[in-house]
Design a protein around this motif. Sequence first.
Motif, PDB file in Angstrom:
ATOM      1  N   TYR A  79      30.176   9.564  60.543  1.00  0.00           N
ATOM      2  CA  TYR A  79      29.413  10.644  61.154  1.00  0.00           C
ATOM      3  C   TYR A  79      29.946  12.022  60.746  1.00  0.00           C
ATOM      4  O   TYR A  79      29.174  12.941  60.482  1.00  0.00           O
ATOM      5  CB  TYR A  79      29.418  10.511  62.679  1.00  0.00           C
ATOM      6  CG  TYR A  79      28.614   9.331  63.166  1.00  0.00           C
ATOM      7  CD1 TYR A  79      27.312   9.496  63.647  1.00  0.00           C
ATOM      8  CD2 TYR A  79      29.130   8.047  63.117  1.00  0.00           C
ATOM      9  CE1 TYR A  79      26.568   8.409  64.082  1.00  0.00           C
ATOM     10  CE2 TYR A  79      28.398   6.953  63.543  1.00  0.00           C
ATOM     11  CZ  TYR A  79      27.108   7.136  64.022  1.00  0.00           C
ATOM     12  OH  TYR A  79      26.373   6.067  64.437  1.00  0.00           O
ATOM     13  N   PHE A  80      31.271  12.133  60.697  1.00  0.00           N
ATOM     14  CA  PHE A  80      31.830  13.457  60.422  1.00  0.00           C
ATOM     15  C   PHE A  80      31.425  14.006  59.044  1.00  0.00           C
ATOM     16  O   PHE A  80      31.029  15.175  58.952  1.00  0.00           O
ATOM     17  CB  PHE A  80      33.351  13.455  60.597  1.00  0.00           C
ATOM     18  CG  PHE A  80      33.939  14.815  60.530  1.00  0.00           C
ATOM     19  CD1 PHE A  80      33.541  15.800  61.430  1.00  0.00           C
ATOM     20  CD2 PHE A  80      34.848  15.158  59.550  1.00  0.00           C
ATOM     21  CE1 PHE A  80      34.048  17.081  61.366  1.00  0.00           C
ATOM     22  CE2 PHE A  80      35.362  16.439  59.472  1.00  0.00           C
ATOM     23  CZ  PHE A  80      34.965  17.397  60.380  1.00  0.00           C
ATOM     24  N   PRO A  81      31.478  13.199  57.968  1.00  0.00           N
ATOM     25  CA  PRO A  81      31.028  13.729  56.670  1.00  0.00           C
ATOM     26  C   PRO A  81      29.555  14.178  56.691  1.00  0.00           C
ATOM     27  O   PRO A  81      29.202  15.143  55.998  1.00  0.00           O
ATOM     28  CB  PRO A  81      31.225  12.538  55.716  1.00  0.00           C
ATOM     29  CG  PRO A  81      32.286  11.714  56.362  1.00  0.00           C
ATOM     30  CD  PRO A  81      32.062  11.852  57.836  1.00  0.00           C
ATOM     31  N   ILE A  82      28.725  13.517  57.489  1.00  0.00           N
ATOM     32  CA  ILE A  82      27.316  13.930  57.583  1.00  0.00           C
ATOM     33  C   ILE A  82      27.222  15.309  58.251  1.00  0.00           C
ATOM     34  O   ILE A  82      26.456  16.176  57.820  1.00  0.00           O
ATOM     35  CB  ILE A  82      26.499  12.876  58.376  1.00  0.00           C
ATOM     36  CG1 ILE A  82      26.494  11.548  57.613  1.00  0.00           C
ATOM     37  CG2 ILE A  82      25.083  13.365  58.646  1.00  0.00           C
ATOM     38  CD1 ILE A  82      25.918  10.384  58.393  1.00  0.00           C
ATOM     39  N   PHE A  83      28.033  15.515  59.278  1.00  0.00           N
ATOM     40  CA  PHE A  83      28.057  16.825  59.927  1.00  0.00           C
ATOM     41  C   PHE A  83      28.591  17.897  58.971  1.00  0.00           C
ATOM     42  O   PHE A  83      28.080  19.016  58.938  1.00  0.00           O
ATOM     43  CB  PHE A  83      28.900  16.769  61.212  1.00  0.00           C
ATOM     44  CG  PHE A  83      28.097  16.421  62.425  1.00  0.00           C
ATOM     45  CD1 PHE A  83      27.756  15.104  62.701  1.00  0.00           C
ATOM     46  CD2 PHE A  83      27.648  17.406  63.289  1.00  0.00           C
ATOM     47  CE1 PHE A  83      26.997  14.773  63.814  1.00  0.00           C
ATOM     48  CE2 PHE A  83      26.887  17.092  64.407  1.00  0.00           C
ATOM     49  CZ  PHE A  83      26.570  15.775  64.671  1.00  0.00           C
ATOM     50  N   GLN A  84      29.622  17.542  58.198  1.00  0.00           N
ATOM     51  CA  GLN A  84      30.174  18.506  57.241  1.00  0.00           C
ATOM     52  C   GLN A  84      29.126  18.944  56.236  1.00  0.00           C
ATOM     53  O   GLN A  84      29.083  20.081  55.803  1.00  0.00           O
ATOM     54  CB  GLN A  84      31.367  17.886  56.511  1.00  0.00           C
ATOM     55  CG  GLN A  84      32.662  17.938  57.299  1.00  0.00           C
ATOM     56  CD  GLN A  84      33.814  17.288  56.552  1.00  0.00           C
ATOM     57  OE1 GLN A  84      33.681  16.172  56.068  1.00  0.00           O
ATOM     58  NE2 GLN A  84      34.938  17.965  56.478  1.00  0.00           N
ATOM     59  N   LYS A  85      28.256  18.005  55.874  1.00  0.00           N
ATOM     60  CA  LYS A  85      27.264  18.268  54.836  1.00  0.00           C
ATOM     61  C   LYS A  85      26.019  18.973  55.370  1.00  0.00           C
ATOM     62  O   LYS A  85      25.500  19.891  54.738  1.00  0.00           O
ATOM     63  CB  LYS A  85      26.859  16.924  54.204  1.00  0.00           C
ATOM     64  CG  LYS A  85      26.335  17.030  52.794  1.00  0.00           C
ATOM     65  CD  LYS A  85      26.324  15.661  52.133  1.00  0.00           C
ATOM     66  CE  LYS A  85      25.569  15.687  50.822  1.00  0.00           C
ATOM     67  NZ  LYS A  85      25.357  14.322  50.314  1.00  0.00           N
ATOM     68  N   TYR A  86      25.546  18.519  56.555  1.00  0.00           N
ATOM     69  CA  TYR A  86      24.238  18.990  57.016  1.00  0.00           C
ATOM     70  C   TYR A  86      24.246  19.847  58.272  1.00  0.00           C
ATOM     71  O   TYR A  86      23.205  20.347  58.683  1.00  0.00           O
ATOM     72  CB  TYR A  86      23.314  17.794  57.240  1.00  0.00           C
ATOM     73  CG  TYR A  86      23.075  16.986  55.989  1.00  0.00           C
ATOM     74  CD1 TYR A  86      22.452  17.564  54.878  1.00  0.00           C
ATOM     75  CD2 TYR A  86      23.470  15.657  55.912  1.00  0.00           C
ATOM     76  CE1 TYR A  86      22.234  16.827  53.729  1.00  0.00           C
ATOM     77  CE2 TYR A  86      23.257  14.908  54.764  1.00  0.00           C
ATOM     78  CZ  TYR A  86      22.646  15.504  53.671  1.00  0.00           C
ATOM     79  OH  TYR A  86      22.439  14.782  52.531  1.00  0.00           O
TER      80      TYR A  86
END
Length: 384
Positions: free
Chosen positions: A277-284
Amino acid sequence: MKGLNKNPLNSVSKIFNVQLQLIHILSYFLLLGCGVSLEIIISTYSKTFSFSLQFTQFSLSNTSHLQIPNVSHIGLKDYLKPPDVMHDMDDAELLWRASMTPKIQDYPFDRVPKVAFMFLTRGPVFLAPLWEKFFKGHEGLYSIYVHSNPSYNGSYTESPVVTGRRIPSKEVQWGKVNMIEAERRLLANALLDISNQRFVLLSESCIPLFNFSTVYSYLINSNQSYVMAYDEPGPVGRGRYNFHMFPHITLNQWRKGSQWFEMDRNLALEIVSDRKYFPIFQKYCKGSCYADEHYLPTFLISKFWRGNSNRSLTWVDWSKGGRHPAKFLRPEVTIELLKRLRTQKGCKYNGNSTNLCFLFARKFLPGTLQRLLMFAPKVMHFNQ
Ligand SMILES: *[C@@H]1O[C@H](CO)[C@@H](O)[C@H](O)[C@H]1NC(C)=O
Ligand SMILES: *[C@@H]1O[C@H](CO)[C@@H](O)[C@H](O)[C@H]1NC(C)=O
Ligand SMILES: *[C@@H]1O[C@H](CO)[C@@H](O)[C@H](O)[C@H]1NC(C)=O
Ligand SMILES: *[C@@H]1O[C@H](CO)[C@@H](O)[C@H](O)[C@H]1NC(C)=O
Ligand SMILES: *[C@@H]1O[C@H](CO)[C@@H](O)[C@H](O)[C@H]1NC(C)=O
Ligand SMILES: *[C@@H]1O[C@H](CO)[C@@H](O)[C@H](O)[C@H]1NC(C)=O
Ligand SMILES: *[C@@H]1O[C@H](CO)[C@@H](O)[C@H](O)[C@H]1NC(C)=O
């Protein structure tokens, strides 16, 4: 054929000669054998001799040369000692180390659970003298961690409870995803201490509303975590969802909540270990997405909603509207205000109703310190 059996005596002497030579050869081998075994015996003996000589020297020599290292004195305690809060691990190394957890659930020693108080600040912990009064006399039941902006020069004289408790910190901007990175950094550092069982995030403008024993027992005995999470249909809730997050995070999973959390060790472990989840938040989650209001509630509701109360333990006043909550100035801090914050209604604790909804409150400006110090013993029952 010539000379065959011509002189039988000659043949006999020849045979005799052959026998003599055989005896010579045999005795030669015999001597050789004796020599070799003698050599072996001698060398073995000399080795034994020199060995026993060495042994005698060994046992006679000054004991200070022979000290056996203190191996037997290294116990589990030494293995579990948390490192200094200021270390050289980078974020990837820190999160990896912090994600470790024992597979055997029962502790083979008397583990006294601690509460980790994690301060996420811009600079100094202005209200530290109040916290110092709060912590006094409860050593061994709490740990303190401070993450402040690297630009803070440390010029402000702080209370001893926070000095030396700063963790390696990075730049944090309001509403940006690096705020979550800082929260994960705080959690990871606190996880390195196996005794930390509950984890509370605080800011420099937070105050405790109850004394340490009340806060400690409330947290340690709770069977839930306190991460505020709710579904907000409007533009400041679902409106901040980015459709690029689909299908890993759906609009139905998207949640909002206050950043000021309190959680147990299991949830803290899940958060430092989150690689999905965290990489998705970092990206979007950029711009007006405000990751600090959405990452934790969304992550939790998607996977770990069962152990969560969906409410925050930190009181804050949004009644005045706007993008930031109300700030309290010196004259606004009264005994009535503190009493009101201590008794709110309609909360649940371990399945029972309770009026003890909030353990902490914000936002209190530095100027409120003197009045808070004055009221704390009377209203919050500090040092009794
Ligand atoms: C061992 O050596 C130290 C210093 O070299 C000396 O003070 C001590 O008396 C010696 N002990 C024995 C048992 O010889
Ligand atoms: C060895 O252990 C003993 C007992 O714990 C301690 O007093 C002593 O200082 C230790 N010695 C060294 C060299 O660490
Ligand atoms: C530290 O920062 C504060 C505020 O930014 C400033 O007033 C002060 O002069 C600085 N002190 C030093 C020693 O740089
Ligand atoms: C928290 O929210 C989730 C999802 O909205 C819900 O399933 C759960 O029952 C809530 N928990 C409590 C204690 O209200
Ligand atoms: C917490 O305890 C209460 C009362 O025993 C129980 O009803 C509730 O299900 C428990 N919650 C969790 C998450 O274990
Ligand atoms: C909840 O209330 C019940 C009934 O009053 C009581 O027996 C129980 O001990 C309470 N549980 C907690 C955690 O306070
Ligand atoms: C802490 O406060 C509670 C009331 O909230 C009080 O009953 C208790 O005696 C206080 N504890 C200490 C150690 O002062």
